[in-house]
Enzyme design. Structure first.
Site, short mmCIF file in Angstrom:
data_model
loop_
_atom_site.label_atom_id
_atom_site.label_comp_id
_atom_site.label_asym_id
_atom_site.label_seq_id
_atom_site.Cartn_x
_atom_site.Cartn_y
_atom_site.Cartn_z
N TRP A 34 -3.56 2.56 22.69
CA TRP A 34 -2.76 3.74 23.05
C TRP A 34 -3.63 4.96 23.32
O TRP A 34 -3.13 5.97 23.81
CB TRP A 34 -1.74 4.04 21.95
N GLU A 47 3.13 5.90 17.84
CA GLU A 47 3.28 6.85 16.74
C GLU A 47 4.35 6.38 15.75
O GLU A 47 4.16 6.48 14.53
CB GLU A 47 3.65 8.23 17.29
N LEU A 92 7.06 -4.17 10.35
CA LEU A 92 6.73 -2.79 10.67
C LEU A 92 7.40 -1.77 9.75
O LEU A 92 7.37 -0.58 10.02
CB LEU A 92 7.10 -2.50 12.13
N GLY A 93 8.00 -2.23 8.68
CA GLY A 93 8.57 -1.30 7.73
C GLY A 93 10.03 -1.00 8.00
O GLY A 93 10.76 -1.82 8.51
N TYR A 94 10.42 0.21 7.67
CA TYR A 94 11.83 0.59 7.69
C TYR A 94 12.46 0.33 9.05
O TYR A 94 12.03 0.88 10.08
CB TYR A 94 11.98 2.07 7.33
N TYR A 132 5.80 16.31 13.49
CA TYR A 132 4.48 15.70 13.63
C TYR A 132 4.43 14.77 14.84
O TYR A 132 3.51 14.85 15.67
CB TYR A 132 4.09 14.93 12.36
N ASP A 150 -2.35 16.30 9.57
CA ASP A 150 -1.85 15.21 8.74
C ASP A 150 -2.71 15.13 7.48
O ASP A 150 -3.56 16.00 7.24
CB ASP A 150 -1.83 13.88 9.51
N CYS A 198 -14.59 10.87 6.89
CA CYS A 198 -14.18 11.71 5.75
C CYS A 198 -12.95 11.13 5.08
O CYS A 198 -11.97 11.84 4.82
CB CYS A 198 -13.92 13.13 6.23
N CYS A 204 -20.41 10.20 5.05
CA CYS A 204 -20.96 11.30 5.83
C CYS A 204 -22.14 10.87 6.70
O CYS A 204 -22.12 11.05 7.93
CB CYS A 204 -21.41 12.43 4.91
N CYS A 215 -20.53 21.72 6.32
CA CYS A 215 -19.56 21.21 5.35
C CYS A 215 -19.88 21.63 3.92
O CYS A 215 -20.96 21.32 3.39
CB CYS A 215 -19.47 19.69 5.45
#
Length: 307
Positions: A34, A47, A92-94, A132, A150, A198, A204, A215
């Site tokens: 994507w 998404e 895929l969940g719910y 979002y 996020d 991160c 790092c 940082c």
């Protein structure tokens, strides 16, 4: 001043900060399919599928879904029970996400003439599309979004720039950092930074984080974050840097102290907080353990493994 009202001081050369991140992302990043499309429908599907689902599991499901329903018109014309069954079969969940995605496709066809709205406000009118997701689709499909914030991005900003754990502060700093009109590449890049370099256990140096020289966490060794309540036991620790010294000296017969410092820390400065005095302490510890030798050579200290 409250946390919600305060914004930490950012580096003075924000262009250098921005360029470092974008260059790092464009040089090498994870190749999700994507990311190779600007089709808002395909991005919306990715998404919705990615919510609380591991991305390596999303890839085959996303490809299968678009093979079955390649356009919003195809999805809108599908039987909703088939869409829900697909969702369930691919774990895929719910299942309500499948229902909302089907309804959103119907809206695009019936209310928007088959074309997606191009801004976050318009996209938010689609069923099941929250702020979002609307911003992500606007960013990645139309390069017309705001800064994404996020969990991963919050972790990056908290560690790198000492942003307080406050949603308003995160939003303000994220917006200030993002170059105007470049939401597609910027949001991809900063999310990649949070996902690759991160994470809860930071990588790092291994991931070549482009923000190490700015940082705060890298400079202090404190890698806590809102979703990382306890200090990681290794990253940024003296034990980690001792290991780097030993590995480097295994590759070289000997190294001058400052040359060694620049190789183990990107922000090494001889007279800085993590400079020559800090490094000499590590070398002395290793010498006490019988692992290295540190001999003066003129004005320099030369370090080598003890044979």
């Amino acid at each position: 001043m409250t946390d919600a009202e305060s914004v930490p001081e950012l580096p003075t050369d924000l262009d250098a900060v921005r360029d470092a991140l974008v260059d790092w992302y464009e040089a090498d990043h994870r190749e999700f399919p994507w990311r190779r499309t600007e089709d808002p429908y395909e991005i919306l599907v990715s998404e919705v599928m990615s919510q609380q689902t591991q991305l390596d599991r999303v890839v085959p499901a996303w490809e299968d879904f678009l093979d079955e329903w390649p356009t919003t018109a195809d999805l809108a014309a599908a039987d909703r029970a088939d869409v829900v069954a697909f969702w369930s079969d691919h774990s895929l969940g719910y299942n309500n996400r499948a229902k909302y995605l089907h309804e959103a496709a119907e809206q695009v066809e019936a209310e928007f003439g088959g074309s997606f709205p191009k801004d976050p406000d318009g996209l938010s009118e689609l069923m099941g599309v929250g702020p979002y997701t609307a911003n992500a689709v606007a960013s990645f499909a139309f390069d017309n979004g705001d800064a994404v914030v996020d969990t991963n991005v919050k972790r990056v900003l908290y560690r790198a720039f000492d942003v307080p754990d406050d949603d308003d502060a995160f939003e303000r700093v994220a917006s200030r950092l993002m170059p105007a009109g470049e939401s597609r590449v910027w949001n991809n890049a900063i999310m990649e930074l949070g996902g690759v370099a991160c994470g809860k256990r930071p990588r790092c140096d291994e991931a070549g984080c482009p923000w190490r020289e700015w940082c705060a966490a890298y400079q202090t060794g404190d890698f806590t974050a809102p979703d990382v309540p306890e200090q990681p036991s290794f990253e940024g620790s003296r034990r980690q840097f001792r290991g780097r010294i030993v590995r480097l000296l295994g590759e070289h017969d000997e190294m001058e102290l400052d040359a060694l410092g620049h190789r183990i820390r990107v922000d090494y400065a001889p007279d800085g907080e993590r400079g020559r005095e800090w490094l000499r302490g590590l070398v002395d510890d290793l010498a006490d353990d019988g692992l290295v030798e540190a001999d003066p050579s003129g004005d320099e200290v030369v370090v080598s493994l003890r044979r």
